[in-house]
Write an enzyme that holds these catalytic residues in place. Structure first.
Site, PDB file in Angstrom:
ATOM      1  N   HIS A 375       0.832  -1.204   0.000  1.00 39.59           N
ATOM      2  CA  HIS A 375       0.000   0.000   0.000  1.00 39.59           C
ATOM      3  C   HIS A 375       0.873   1.264   0.000  1.00 39.59           C
ATOM      4  CE1 HIS A 375      -3.719   2.264   1.370  1.00 39.59           C
ATOM      5  NE2 HIS A 375      -2.767   3.116   1.730  1.00 39.59           N
ATOM      6  N   GLU A 376       1.768   1.351   0.978  1.00 41.40           N
ATOM      7  CA  GLU A 376       2.578   2.569   1.108  1.00 41.40           C
ATOM      8  C   GLU A 376       3.536   2.743  -0.076  1.00 41.40           C
ATOM      9  OE1 GLU A 376       1.688   4.819   3.076  1.00 41.40           O
ATOM     10  OE2 GLU A 376       0.350   3.583   4.298  1.00 41.40           O
ATOM     11  N   HIS A 379       1.759   4.381  -2.856  1.00 43.54           N
ATOM     12  CA  HIS A 379       1.784   5.846  -2.727  1.00 43.54           C
ATOM     13  C   HIS A 379       3.117   6.403  -3.217  1.00 43.54           C
ATOM     14  CE1 HIS A 379      -1.989   6.414  -0.702  1.00 43.54           C
ATOM     15  NE2 HIS A 379      -1.661   5.781   0.399  1.00 43.54           N
ATOM     16  N   HIS A 382       3.539   6.362  -6.922  1.00 42.67           N
ATOM     17  CA  HIS A 382       2.678   7.394  -7.510  1.00 42.67           C
ATOM     18  C   HIS A 382       3.458   8.714  -7.572  1.00 42.67           C
ATOM     19  CE1 HIS A 382      -1.616   9.408  -7.313  1.00 42.67           C
ATOM     20  NE2 HIS A 382      -0.972   9.702  -8.427  1.00 42.67           N
TER      21      HIS A 382
HETATM   22 ZN   LIG Z   1      -3.029   5.224   1.908  1.00 41.46          ZN
END
Ligand SMILES: [Zn+2]
Length: 590
Positions: A375-376, A379, A382
């Site tokens: 998940h991190e 980010h 991105h």
């Molecule tokens: Zn998040």
């Protein structure tokens, strides 16, 4: 361990830069009253403030990461406070700019943008100020409105004080003989208890405690809603929802479509509860049966294995993405393990545009730890892609887009884990994990979104709301979402007070974005899996777009219309597919 010397060699260098930025602030003042002179002047002013915010971002990142390493160290906390002061000083130094840009008018601004190619990178931000110009008030009104912000922050401050410190928490003794104090953390842990009587005791004690104060907390929350409505009306928005969504130019239809589609998808949620009931071996399922794990796994994922699995799961994103994430995860961007005094949870900090993103994790060797890692890093990647493709001014993206990149990675990881699982039990475990995360992020957050809409609309209609009334509204939603009438799950009246426990409600119209993001992620994950390279490139284009346009427009360019039911249906489809697979596996088993 992250290497903060990539930001500044040491604290002294950081402080020298802080003072340099501070002394550069007066350099903005000479531009006041000149922005309409010509395009070149506007460009110089914009470049000046842009350079300052970029430097502030890097300074902030260093102070904030340092402080989070150990919250008990006072020096970095002071550094963070110095940055708050400097940021506010910067805000005051440039406060005249937005009104002055708004006053230029659309035609003049477009003329300037056309005449001066250097303004291209500022164009989106400048046009956005024009877009909102009708909601900017006179200097006097703006100044009064600014003064109300501290008053309007009151309800949240009072609520935090009560809920974090002063509410008398009950204690319960579990079947194991262990006594637990049910503050918010104790509750989150104890509600997963495998003993059903324990869970009921935990729920009754915890919500019983909130219920004693529900009318007081109701007053706090209603004051907060009244503040939202006041702010929206002052700025001439028809509703608090419209005011909130306007910041990122999100149409009301996105919110309405989300709520409608979630309601249309309730049979799928109810199917999940029945499956959960079956796996837990219960005669009937109640609200306190949602949190214990349906299936257990003792698989451990130490950090090296976590990294390997994450990298392997990102293959569908293509060789370029994989090469970049492989390199990045091998460098010192992340603070990985829990240590004494370190901030809890996990986040990615994109604040240092010229350096690289930083990540704070508190890795533990469970599947949850693995999923958080993916998940991190979603980010972080991105930001890596956006920073490469966009100038500083257009690289930053809002939450509406941010949680797409992270949850899409979670989905790719989960799909890969299911595909590679060696035993049926493992497969079922991973599938169950995905289901639970879709329930919590899509249905639960949409239910919250619906609650916020109902409370704001009631105040907008001039109705009175008490704690009792809020509990009634919430209980009604709980029953509808959990299929009380359909005989899926019976909801006890006491649990209608759950709204009092949700701190996010003091930040109006925020949580819906978790539900829209995970829906968009489900849609993109489906595209990546079914449309090959085209689906993948279409998705990567969204990440590379950063904040170069409004989020709904960026998604529209990728063929995803967030005002339509399609993205939300993609999420519901995903849940149904997972349950088909689970039910098939369970049938084989027996
Ligand atoms: Zn998040």
């Amino acid at each position: 361990m992250w290497d903060l010397t990539q930001l500044y060699p040491d604290d002294a260098a950081w402080d020298a830069e802080r003072l340099a930025v501070k002394s550069a602030l007066p350099g903005v003042k000479p531009f006041k009253g000149t922005l309409g002179t010509d395009a070149a002047t506007l460009l110089r002013a914009m470049d000046t403030t842009s350079a300052l915010t970029k430097r502030l971002g890097r300074l902030n990142t260093y102070a904030s990461l340092k402080a989070d390493e150990n919250l008990k160290n006072t020096k970095p906390q002071e550094m963070r406070q110095l940055m708050q002061a400097l940021s506010s000083e910067y805000g005051q130094a440039v406060s005249w700019m937005r009104p002055e840009i708004a006053a230029l008018g659309k035609d003049k601004l477009e003329e300037f943008i056309k005449a001066e190619p250097g303004l291209a990178k500022h164009a989106f931000g400048l046009r956005d100020i024009q877009r909102l110009a009708a909601h900017v008030l006179s200097d006097e009104a703006e100044s009064i409105l600014a003064g109300t912000s501290v008053v309007r922050a009151g309800p949240n401050a009072i609520y935090s004080q009560l809920s974090n410190a002063e509410l008398p928490w009950p204690t319960v003794t579990l079947a194991t003989g262990k006594t637990i104090r049910l503050d918010s953390q104790g509750y989150t842990e104890a509600r997963q208890a495998t003993n059903r009587d324990d869970r009921k005791r935990v729920f009754d004690a915890f919500f019983g405690a909130w219920n004693q104060y529900h009318n007081t907390i109701g007053q706090m929350y209603v004051s907060s809603v009244r503040g939202d409505v006041f702010g929206a009306r002052s700025r001439k928005y028809p509703t608090a929802l419209a005011a909130s969504l306007a910041a990122n130019d999100v149409p009301d239809d996105v919110y309405k479509s989300l709520v409608k589609s979630a309601n249309d998808g309730l049979p799928t949620l109810h199917r999940y509860f029945k499956l959960r009931q079956r796996l837990l071996g219960l005669k009937e399922i109640r609200y306190y049966d949602i949190y214990p794990p349906m299936l257990k796994s003792d698989r451990k994922f130490p950090i090296e294995r976590t990294r390997e699995l994450t990298l392997a799961a990102m293959q569908p994103l293509g060789p370029d993405y994989v090469a970049k994430i492989t390199k990045a995860t091998g460098e010192r961007w992340a603070n990985i393990y829990p240590t004494e005094g370190k901030r809890a949870g996990a986040y990615m900090n994109p604040g240092a545009y010229d350096v690289h993103p930083y990540l704070l994790l508190n890795h533990h060797d469970t599947y949850d730890g693995l999923s958080t890692y993916a998940h991190e890093w979603g980010h972080a990647m991105h930001s890596v892609l956006a920073n490469e493709a966009q100038p500083y001014e257009n690289a930053g993206y809002p939450l509406f887009l941010a949680e797409i990149a992270s949850t899409c990675n979670e989905m790719l990881l989960a799909d890969r884990m299911v595909a590679d699982a060696k035993t049926k039990d493992d497969k079922l475990f991973y599938l169950g994990q995905i289901l639970e995360s879709l329930r919590g992020t899509f249905f639960r957050q949409t239910m919250f979104a619906e609650f916020e809409l109902k409370t704001h609309e009631a105040i907008e209609r001039g109705e009175a709301l008490s704690g009792d009334k809020l509990s009634a509204i919430y209980l009604d939603l709980l029953k509808r979402y959990h299929g009380d009438r359909e005989g899926v799950m019976k909801i006890d009246d006491l649990y209608g007070v759950e709204w009092a426990f949700i701190p996010h409600f003091y930040r109006a119209y925020y949580v819906y974005q978790y539900a829209t993001s995970i829906s968009a992620a489900a849609w993109f994950a489906e595209q990546i899996q079914t449309k090959g390279d085209a689906g993948r490139d279409n998705y990567l284009a969204v990440l590379k777009a950063g904040g170069s346009d409004h989020p709904v427009a960026i998604l529209q360019k990728a063929g995803l219309d967030m005002t339509k039911p399609e993205p939300y249906q993609a999420l519901v489809r995903r849940m149904d597919r997972i349950m088909d697979e689970m039910e098939k596996l369970l049938a084989e088993k027996n």
